[in-house]
Design an enzyme around this catalytic site. Structure first.
Site, PDB file in Angstrom:
ATOM      1  N   ASN A 191       0.825  -1.200   0.000  1.00  0.00           N
ATOM      2  CA  ASN A 191       0.000   0.000   0.000  1.00  0.00           C
ATOM      3  C   ASN A 191       0.860   1.250   0.000  1.00  0.00           C
ATOM      4  O   ASN A 191       1.707   1.436   0.881  1.00  0.00           O
ATOM      5  CB  ASN A 191      -0.895   0.030   1.242  1.00  0.00           C
ATOM      6  CG  ASN A 191      -1.766   1.272   1.272  1.00  0.00           C
ATOM      7  OD1 ASN A 191      -2.662   1.412   0.438  1.00  0.00           O
ATOM      8  ND2 ASN A 191      -1.496   2.187   2.183  1.00  0.00           N
ATOM      9  N   GLN A 192       0.633   2.111  -0.965  1.00  0.00           N
ATOM     10  CA  GLN A 192       1.222   3.444  -1.011  1.00  0.00           C
ATOM     11  C   GLN A 192       2.694   3.501  -0.651  1.00  0.00           C
ATOM     12  O   GLN A 192       3.084   4.318   0.205  1.00  0.00           O
ATOM     13  CB  GLN A 192       0.460   4.394  -0.083  1.00  0.00           C
ATOM     14  CG  GLN A 192      -0.996   4.503  -0.381  1.00  0.00           C
ATOM     15  CD  GLN A 192      -1.665   5.692   0.285  1.00  0.00           C
ATOM     16  OE1 GLN A 192      -2.686   6.111  -0.174  1.00  0.00           O
ATOM     17  NE2 GLN A 192      -1.113   6.259   1.327  1.00  0.00           N
ATOM     18  N   TYR A 249      -7.722  10.844  -2.850  1.00  0.00           N
ATOM     19  CA  TYR A 249      -8.536  11.613  -1.909  1.00  0.00           C
ATOM     20  C   TYR A 249      -8.674  13.080  -2.267  1.00  0.00           C
ATOM     21  O   TYR A 249      -9.709  13.675  -2.042  1.00  0.00           O
ATOM     22  CB  TYR A 249      -7.922  11.553  -0.500  1.00  0.00           C
ATOM     23  CG  TYR A 249      -8.003  10.213   0.167  1.00  0.00           C
ATOM     24  CD1 TYR A 249      -9.074   9.894   0.986  1.00  0.00           C
ATOM     25  CD2 TYR A 249      -7.008   9.255  -0.012  1.00  0.00           C
ATOM     26  CE1 TYR A 249      -9.155   8.665   1.628  1.00  0.00           C
ATOM     27  CE2 TYR A 249      -7.077   8.018   0.615  1.00  0.00           C
ATOM     28  CZ  TYR A 249      -8.156   7.727   1.433  1.00  0.00           C
ATOM     29  OH  TYR A 249      -8.234   6.516   2.058  1.00  0.00           O
ATOM     30  N   GLU A 272      -8.807   3.121  -2.660  1.00  0.00           N
ATOM     31  CA  GLU A 272      -9.246   3.942  -1.532  1.00  0.00           C
ATOM     32  C   GLU A 272      -9.796   5.270  -2.025  1.00  0.00           C
ATOM     33  O   GLU A 272      -9.225   5.892  -2.915  1.00  0.00           O
ATOM     34  CB  GLU A 272      -8.089   4.286  -0.571  1.00  0.00           C
ATOM     35  CG  GLU A 272      -7.628   3.175   0.306  1.00  0.00           C
ATOM     36  CD  GLU A 272      -6.464   3.587   1.201  1.00  0.00           C
ATOM     37  OE1 GLU A 272      -6.360   4.780   1.558  1.00  0.00           O
ATOM     38  OE2 GLU A 272      -5.657   2.704   1.519  1.00  0.00           O
ATOM     39  N   TRP A 330     -12.784   4.098   1.716  1.00  0.00           N
ATOM     40  CA  TRP A 330     -12.063   4.103   2.980  1.00  0.00           C
ATOM     41  C   TRP A 330     -12.902   4.921   3.949  1.00  0.00           C
ATOM     42  O   TRP A 330     -13.030   6.119   3.744  1.00  0.00           O
ATOM     43  CB  TRP A 330     -10.670   4.738   2.821  1.00  0.00           C
ATOM     44  CG  TRP A 330      -9.903   4.613   4.097  1.00  0.00           C
ATOM     45  CD1 TRP A 330      -9.953   5.451   5.178  1.00  0.00           C
ATOM     46  CD2 TRP A 330      -9.014   3.544   4.439  1.00  0.00           C
ATOM     47  NE1 TRP A 330      -9.150   4.972   6.186  1.00  0.00           N
ATOM     48  CE2 TRP A 330      -8.567   3.814   5.750  1.00  0.00           C
ATOM     49  CE3 TRP A 330      -8.573   2.392   3.770  1.00  0.00           C
ATOM     50  CZ2 TRP A 330      -7.663   2.965   6.399  1.00  0.00           C
ATOM     51  CZ3 TRP A 330      -7.680   1.557   4.430  1.00  0.00           C
ATOM     52  CH2 TRP A 330      -7.241   1.852   5.722  1.00  0.00           C
ATOM     53  N   GLU A 346      -6.052   6.350  12.691  1.00  0.00           N
ATOM     54  CA  GLU A 346      -5.550   7.024  11.488  1.00  0.00           C
ATOM     55  C   GLU A 346      -4.091   7.459  11.640  1.00  0.00           C
ATOM     56  O   GLU A 346      -3.753   8.645  11.547  1.00  0.00           O
ATOM     57  CB  GLU A 346      -6.460   8.198  11.133  1.00  0.00           C
ATOM     58  CG  GLU A 346      -7.697   7.769  10.340  1.00  0.00           C
ATOM     59  CD  GLU A 346      -7.359   7.229   8.944  1.00  0.00           C
ATOM     60  OE1 GLU A 346      -6.365   7.683   8.355  1.00  0.00           O
ATOM     61  OE2 GLU A 346      -8.092   6.351   8.461  1.00  0.00           O
ATOM     62  N   TRP A 347      -3.222   6.456  11.880  1.00  0.00           N
ATOM     63  CA  TRP A 347      -1.781   6.696  11.925  1.00  0.00           C
ATOM     64  C   TRP A 347      -1.438   7.864  12.847  1.00  0.00           C
ATOM     65  O   TRP A 347      -1.916   7.897  13.965  1.00  0.00           O
ATOM     66  CB  TRP A 347      -1.222   6.870  10.503  1.00  0.00           C
ATOM     67  CG  TRP A 347      -1.650   5.765   9.570  1.00  0.00           C
ATOM     68  CD1 TRP A 347      -2.439   5.883   8.463  1.00  0.00           C
ATOM     69  CD2 TRP A 347      -1.325   4.354   9.675  1.00  0.00           C
ATOM     70  NE1 TRP A 347      -2.611   4.657   7.869  1.00  0.00           N
ATOM     71  CE2 TRP A 347      -1.944   3.715   8.578  1.00  0.00           C
ATOM     72  CE3 TRP A 347      -0.561   3.576  10.560  1.00  0.00           C
ATOM     73  CZ2 TRP A 347      -1.837   2.328   8.355  1.00  0.00           C
ATOM     74  CZ3 TRP A 347      -0.452   2.202  10.339  1.00  0.00           C
ATOM     75  CH2 TRP A 347      -1.079   1.611   9.250  1.00  0.00           C
ATOM     76  N   PHE A 350     -13.102   8.237   9.385  1.00  0.00           N
ATOM     77  CA  PHE A 350     -13.365   7.930   7.982  1.00  0.00           C
ATOM     78  C   PHE A 350     -14.483   6.904   7.796  1.00  0.00           C
ATOM     79  O   PHE A 350     -14.811   6.541   6.674  1.00  0.00           O
ATOM     80  CB  PHE A 350     -12.101   7.345   7.331  1.00  0.00           C
ATOM     81  CG  PHE A 350     -11.105   8.368   6.829  1.00  0.00           C
ATOM     82  CD1 PHE A 350     -11.195   8.873   5.534  1.00  0.00           C
ATOM     83  CD2 PHE A 350     -10.062   8.812   7.634  1.00  0.00           C
ATOM     84  CE1 PHE A 350     -10.261   9.785   5.051  1.00  0.00           C
ATOM     85  CE2 PHE A 350      -9.130   9.734   7.158  1.00  0.00           C
ATOM     86  CZ  PHE A 350      -9.238  10.219   5.859  1.00  0.00           C
TER      87      PHE A 350
HETATM   88  O1  LIG Z   1      -3.223   8.987   2.372  1.00  0.00           O
HETATM   89  C1  LIG Z   1      -2.957   8.501   3.452  1.00  0.00           C
HETATM   90  C2  LIG Z   1      -2.364   9.167   4.613  1.00  0.00           C
HETATM   91  C3  LIG Z   1      -2.237  10.459   4.710  1.00  0.00           C
HETATM   92  C4  LIG Z   1      -1.678  11.123   5.869  1.00  0.00           C
HETATM   93  C5  LIG Z   1      -1.375  10.481   7.065  1.00  0.00           C
HETATM   94  C6  LIG Z   1      -0.835  11.162   8.119  1.00  0.00           C
HETATM   95  C7  LIG Z   1      -0.582  12.525   8.009  1.00  0.00           C
HETATM   96  O2  LIG Z   1      -0.017  13.216   9.059  1.00  0.00           O
HETATM   97  C8  LIG Z   1      -0.861  13.164   6.815  1.00  0.00           C
HETATM   98  C9  LIG Z   1      -1.405  12.473   5.764  1.00  0.00           C
HETATM   99  O3  LIG Z   1      -3.148   7.217   3.693  1.00  0.00           O
HETATM  100  C10 LIG Z   1      -4.124   6.402   3.093  1.00  0.00           C
HETATM  101  O4  LIG Z   1      -5.355   6.954   3.359  1.00  0.00           O
HETATM  102  C11 LIG Z   1      -6.107   6.605   4.529  1.00  0.00           C
HETATM  103  C12 LIG Z   1      -6.729   7.855   5.101  1.00  0.00           C
HETATM  104  O5  LIG Z   1      -5.774   8.780   5.522  1.00  0.00           O
HETATM  105  C13 LIG Z   1      -5.255   5.826   5.507  1.00  0.00           C
HETATM  106  O6  LIG Z   1      -5.976   5.488   6.636  1.00  0.00           O
HETATM  107  C14 LIG Z   1      -4.728   4.613   4.762  1.00  0.00           C
HETATM  108  O7  LIG Z   1      -4.071   3.694   5.610  1.00  0.00           O
HETATM  109  C15 LIG Z   1      -3.772   5.048   3.694  1.00  0.00           C
HETATM  110  O8  LIG Z   1      -3.597   4.021   2.753  1.00  0.00           O
END
Ligand SMILES: O=C(/C=C/c1ccc(O)cc1)O[C@@H]1O[C@H](CO)[C@@H](O)[C@H](O)[C@H]1O
Length: 519
Positions: A193-194, A337, A408, A457, A464-465, A473
């Site tokens: 992924n990405q 997105y 996504e 998604w 969310e990281w 989401f």
């Molecule tokens: O596009 C992104 C992540 C962007 C981002 C993260 C942390 C920041 O601090 C800034 C941007 O991941 C995709 O978009 C999703 C919704 O976000 C994530 O939950 C997915 O895991 C991922 O594949």
């Protein structure tokens, strides 16, 4: 009680559609379910929890989130949405929506707690077998991401994870086990992924583990932002090629599946209608998707990258080029997105941009104080639906109409800890966002783009990281204290959309309805 809530949501939904006519979009504009997948998307670390259960080992994310100051709300994925215990309930939610596919990832540290240096963990295998079998039982195609950001921490400790070519062996070893154990039932594989976003977040700006960066991109204890992202990227590209070749040589013919990769496909527009900003857009694009897909599909890095990075960008040996050429991929996964304005930074002064600065550009969300689209709950993600068509058509052209899945697309609501489910269930903005992007996706399909699926998604609010649990989401709200799932209006909307019943609400006029059913 649940029935009442559902009726209430349905009423709200009808009102929303009547008043705003949000969606001229309907299921019948897409290819039939036999040739088009509609699904929802998740990743293991973001929903599973159970971080020490079933003999799983620690992943790089388990270690990272337990460090102070890494995650905005101080949270972690130890429990997340507790999908590890509630997967049956969650699969039932998806089934009730009427999706025909579900995209999820496999936690490497559940299957191989010590990577290739230890045993295959039967508990981990049993967990994913249970999910795959439950999905198939309900007529839902599993669409599996082999690697979605989480690696066994031991691999980070031993040799520095993606910075070392050693990772290619480990990733191949892991993927081979996935194909062998699950490939009789899984027909859609994403190697990763990405990687294009991951390499930057891990080694350019240091937001993701192992948190490497250097000035001017960021201030980290370790790292080198001008070199490491491209070394990691190189190892990711070669790891992808290796795994595709394993699948092609040993499994594909017998198992009859398809293999691809998901990339972060941002879209870019020039800030000003000038040549230098248009060139800046080309650089921003090249450093985004083509960084990975040009080598994988066309055999080498894009010229813009070579020009700017020179010898910093690794070279593919003749043998590696042969392997890339022989493997490629079966389909492209685009995670899309939002769209950004891009400003040139070669001929004009700029602030440093920790996302796109390596392409000598600055990406912006406003022009003359006007935002690029409607804002969303995620900072920097705006609702710019036409970007979907632009991105799909651009990559259609660049990669000779390779079959494509939108792996996504989705909308985040911002939240704080005092808000409850009620504050999130009337999510008409999400319905507008998704129906807008789908409308432009239909347009791309009409213009000949070979798009074969679309995944929202996400099914659930999740971890969310670096944003922790703030950005929501989900089509379903999750109360992270009780783990109760509550459908949002968007879940009801997606269900109606998938049923094809939105058409009857939209077209009061019988002849149009007739047309829809006969076409
Ligand atoms: O596009 C992104 C992540 C962007 C981002 C993260 C942390 C920041 O601090 C800034 C941007 O991941 C995709 O978009 C999703 C919704 O976000 C994530 O939950 C997915 O895991 C991922 O594949």
């Amino acid at each position: 009680m649940a029935r009442e809530a559902a009726l209430w949501l349905l009423l709200l939904l009808s009102a929303h559609l009547l008043l705003r006519r949000a969606s001229a979009i309907h299921r019948g504009q897409f290819p039939p379910p036999t040739s088009f997948l509609f699904g929802t998307s998740t990743a293991a670390y973001q929903i599973e929890g159970g971080y020490l259960e079933g003999k799983k080992s620690l992943s790089n994310w388990d270690v990272y989130t337990h460090k102070q100051g890494t995650i905005e709300d101080g949270s972690n994925g130890d429990i997340a949405a507790d999908h590890y215990h509630r997967y049956m309930e969650d699969i039932e939610l998806m089934h009730s929506l009427g999706v025909n596919s579900y995209r999820f990832s496999i936690a490497w540290a559940r299957i191989l707690p010590r990577g290739r240096f230890g045993h295959v963990n039967p508990d981990g295998v049993a967990f994913y077998n249970a999910i795959i079998n439950a999905l198939l039982h309900k007529g839902i195609q599993p669409f599996v991401t082999i690697f979605h950001y989480d690696i066994p921490h031991e691999l980070e400790e031993r040799y520095g994870g993606w910075l070392s070519p050693e990772i290619q062996k480990d990733f191949g070893y892991f993927a081979n086990i996935c194909f062998r154990l699950f490939g009789d039932r899984v027909k859609f594989w994403l190697t990763m992924n990405q990687p294009n976003l991951l390499a930057k977040f891990s080694y350019l700006n240091g937001w993701f583990p192992p948190g490497h960066c250097s000035e001017p991109f960021g201030n980290c204890a370790f790292g080198n932002s001008s070199i490491e992202p491209y070394i990691a990227g190189h190892n990711m590209i070669l790891s992808h090629a290796n795994v595709v070749s394993i699948y092609r040589n040993n499994y594909q013919e017998r198992q009859g599946g398809y293999i691809g990769i998901a990339v972060s496909a941002r879209w870019y527009e020039p800030l000003r209608n000038t040549t230098i900003d248009q060139l800046a857009v080309e650089r921003a694009i090249s450093f985004n998707v083509p960084w990975f897909l040009d080598p994988i599909i066309l055999g080498d890095y894009p010229a813009e990258m070579r020009k700017i990075l020179g010898p910093t960008l690794p070279e593919f040996t003749l043998k590696q080029k042969k392997k890339l050429h022989a493997t490629k991929l079966d389909f492209i996964g685009l995670n899309h997105y939002s769209t950004w304005y891009v400003k040139d930074c070669i001929f004009s002064p700029c602030e440093m941009d920790p996302m796109d600065g390596d392409a000598r550009v600055l990406s912006l969300v406003e022009r003359d104080g006007v935002p690029i689209g409607k804002e969303t709950g995620a900072p920097f993600f705006y609702d710019v639906p036409h970007g979907m068509e632009k991105a799909v058509m651009y990559y259609k052209q660049r990669y000779n109409n390779t079959p494509t899945y939108i792996t996504e697309n989705g909308y985040a609501q911002a939240s704080n800890s005092s808000m409850t489910a009620k504050d999130f269930t009337g999510d008409t903005e999400r319905i507008d966002y998704i129906s807008g992007y789908l409308t432009y996706l239909v347009s791309a399909i009409r213009k000949g783009a070979d798009v074969r699926g679309y995944f929202v998604w996400s099914i659930l609010d999740d971890f969310e990281w670096t944003s922790g649990y703030k950005d929501r989401f989900g089509l379903y709200h999750v109360d992270f204290k009780t783990q109760k799932r509550t459908p949002k209006l968007s879940a009801e909307w997606f269900r109606e959309f998938l049923k094809g019943s939105l058409v009857s609400r939209e077209f009061q006029n019988g002849s149009q309805l007739q047309q829809y059913y006969t076409s």
